[in-house]
Motif scaffolding. Structure first.
Motif, short mmCIF file in Angstrom:
data_model
loop_
_atom_site.label_atom_id
_atom_site.label_comp_id
_atom_site.label_asym_id
_atom_site.label_seq_id
_atom_site.Cartn_x
_atom_site.Cartn_y
_atom_site.Cartn_z
N GLN A 83 22.30 40.87 -8.97
CA GLN A 83 22.74 42.05 -8.21
C GLN A 83 23.80 42.80 -9.01
OE1 GLN A 83 20.96 42.74 -5.02
NE2 GLN A 83 19.88 41.51 -6.56
N THR A 84 23.32 43.44 -10.07
CA THR A 84 24.15 44.27 -10.92
C THR A 84 23.29 45.37 -11.50
OG1 THR A 84 25.69 44.23 -12.80
CG2 THR A 84 23.76 42.83 -12.94
N LYS A 85 23.88 46.45 -11.90
CA LYS A 85 23.09 47.58 -12.42
C LYS A 85 22.30 47.15 -13.65
CE LYS A 85 24.98 51.55 -12.00
NZ LYS A 85 24.08 52.13 -10.97
N GLU A 103 12.56 41.12 3.40
CA GLU A 103 13.36 41.68 4.49
C GLU A 103 14.65 40.89 4.70
OE1 GLU A 103 11.18 42.12 8.07
OE2 GLU A 103 9.63 43.41 7.18
N ILE A 104 14.55 39.57 4.57
CA ILE A 104 15.73 38.72 4.72
C ILE A 104 16.13 38.22 3.34
CG2 ILE A 104 16.69 36.65 5.79
CD1 ILE A 104 14.65 36.96 8.01
N PRO A 105 17.27 38.64 2.81
CA PRO A 105 17.62 38.26 1.44
C PRO A 105 18.00 36.79 1.31
CG PRO A 105 19.43 39.47 2.46
CD PRO A 105 18.27 39.53 3.43
N LYS A 113 22.93 46.10 2.70
CA LYS A 113 21.86 45.29 2.15
C LYS A 113 21.92 45.28 0.63
CE LYS A 113 18.34 45.52 5.77
NZ LYS A 113 16.96 45.96 6.09
N THR A 114 21.60 44.12 0.03
CA THR A 114 21.54 44.05 -1.42
C THR A 114 20.31 44.82 -1.90
OG1 THR A 114 20.31 41.99 -1.23
CG2 THR A 114 22.67 41.81 -1.55
N TRP A 171 22.35 36.13 -7.58
CA TRP A 171 20.92 36.31 -7.78
C TRP A 171 20.24 36.47 -6.43
CZ3 TRP A 171 19.01 36.51 -12.74
CH2 TRP A 171 19.86 36.04 -13.75
N ARG A 172 19.28 37.37 -6.35
CA ARG A 172 18.52 37.58 -5.12
C ARG A 172 17.07 37.21 -5.36
NH1 ARG A 172 16.06 42.56 -2.44
NH2 ARG A 172 16.55 43.62 -4.40
N LEU A 173 16.52 36.37 -4.49
CA LEU A 173 15.12 35.97 -4.60
C LEU A 173 14.22 37.15 -4.25
CD1 LEU A 173 12.91 33.76 -4.91
CD2 LEU A 173 13.17 33.33 -2.47
N LEU A 174 13.32 37.49 -5.20
CA LEU A 174 12.32 38.53 -4.95
C LEU A 174 10.97 37.94 -4.57
CD1 LEU A 174 12.99 40.97 -7.95
CD2 LEU A 174 13.85 41.15 -5.60
#
Length: 333
Positions: free
Chosen positions: A214-216, A194-196, A8-9, A246-249
């Motif tokens: 999605q990087t430190k 829950e679902i990225p 998981k991301t 990019w992940r949607l928050l």
């Protein structure tokens, strides 16, 4: 932890702390809020009120050069006020197309006009050689400077040009910015869907909202639906730019019910509070009307996007088309 959880991301930090991340989430929600943009529009209205006094009392101000014709510049001020009014009305219904950098981006258009007057009066133009004559120039300069301070608290981080990098990144500047802002003590946990929903640099952003690279130490950005996801600035301040996922928050669905979320009352605590679930109020000081509708007030009306088009219309008459098309007319005098 299950086997699938390994893949998981998720966010990971080095210099950024979980509290920093919470502050960043709150900060982005505030910058893109109705409350922040209404505050900017109200500040511009205060400037416009002084500008109007200058036009009425001294439409042409004599000076060392040719003087200043304030009445010639007034239509641009009215245009910005109408754009702010229309944009806030749409945003208040949950329409975030006003954020875009195109013909739908009413907030950006209004803000650019206002920012240009900050450049002219505070910085004396791009080259520092523009000077204006008039009894209210000093008061206008102070008012547009106050507007500029309010404009620091609005916006979003999606770059304006295709291929541009996200203009803010985690580093010393952002840390100082978060110290400057009066952040609410009641920070909420950053959502973890829950679902990225993932989108790579160059791919079309699916919905308006807050995304995290999605990087430190990846710094969240507010991305705009329907445009390519941006590159990312390197967090170490080297100005290196690179592709990222990019992940949607958090999807932004505020104001669809016509109400302001209660948390916005804490966005600017030293100023007038916004009542919980208060109805959205639109500034009605500027008169505008569409072609084919009844003129609400006699006087000179100008075309919103072609301010050279002016005519006198009497109250009760129908506002006409302009150059064969329906337009928005603005009452100027």
């Amino acid at each position: 932890m299950g086997l699938l959880d390994i893949f998981k991301t998720q966010w990971s930090g080095k210099d950024m702390t979980p509290e920093d991340r919470q502050k960043m989430f709150w900060y982005l929600k505030r910058k893109t809020s109705y409350t922040a943009w209404k505050r900017e529009a109200d500040a511009f209205d205060r400037f416009a009120d002084i500008f109007e006094k200058q036009v009425i009392e001294e439409p042409h101000a004599d000076g060392l050069m040719e003087g200043t014709d304030w009445d010639d510049r007034y239509p641009e001020i009215l245009k910005a006020q109408v754009l702010f009014e229309q944009a806030l009305r749409q945003l208040g219904k949950g329409d975030r197309t006003v954020f875009l950098y195109n013909s739908l981006g009413l907030l950006r258009d209004a803000s650019e006009i206002a920012q240009s007057w900050h450049s002219e009066l505070v910085n004396h133009g791009p080259q520092g050689d523009h000077f204006y004559d008039g009894k209210y120039v000093e008061a206008m300069t102070e008012a547009i400077a106050e507007f500029f301070l309010c404009s620091d608290d609005t916006g979003y981080f999606q770059p304006s040009m295709s291929g541009g990098a996200a203009p803010e990144f985690w580093g010393d500047w952002m840390k100082k910015e978060l110290v400057r802002v009066c952040i609410s003590p009641d920070l909420v946990e950053v959502p973890e869907p829950e679902i990225p929903t993932l989108v790579k640099t160059g791919e079309e952003v699916p919905v308006y909202g807050i995304y995290e690279p999605q990087t430190k130490d990846g710094c969240m950005n507010y991305l705009l639906a329907g445009v390519p996801a941006p590159l990312l600035w390197d967090a170490d301040g080297t100005s290196r730019k690179f592709d990222v996922t990019w992940r949607l928050l958090w999807e932004d669905i505020r104001y669809l019910d016509g109400a302001i979320p209660a948390e916005e009352s804490n966005y600017f605590p030293l100023e007038t509070k916004v009542a919980k679930s208060a109805p959205l109020v639109v500034n009605d000081d500027v008169l505008s009307a569409l072609s084919g509708t009844t003129c609400p007030k006699s006087g000179i009306w100008a075309v919103l996007d072609d301010l050279n088009g002016r005519l006198h219309v009497d109250k009760g008459d129908l506002l006409p088309q302009h150059n064969g098309r329906d337009v928005t007319w603005v009452h100027t005098e």
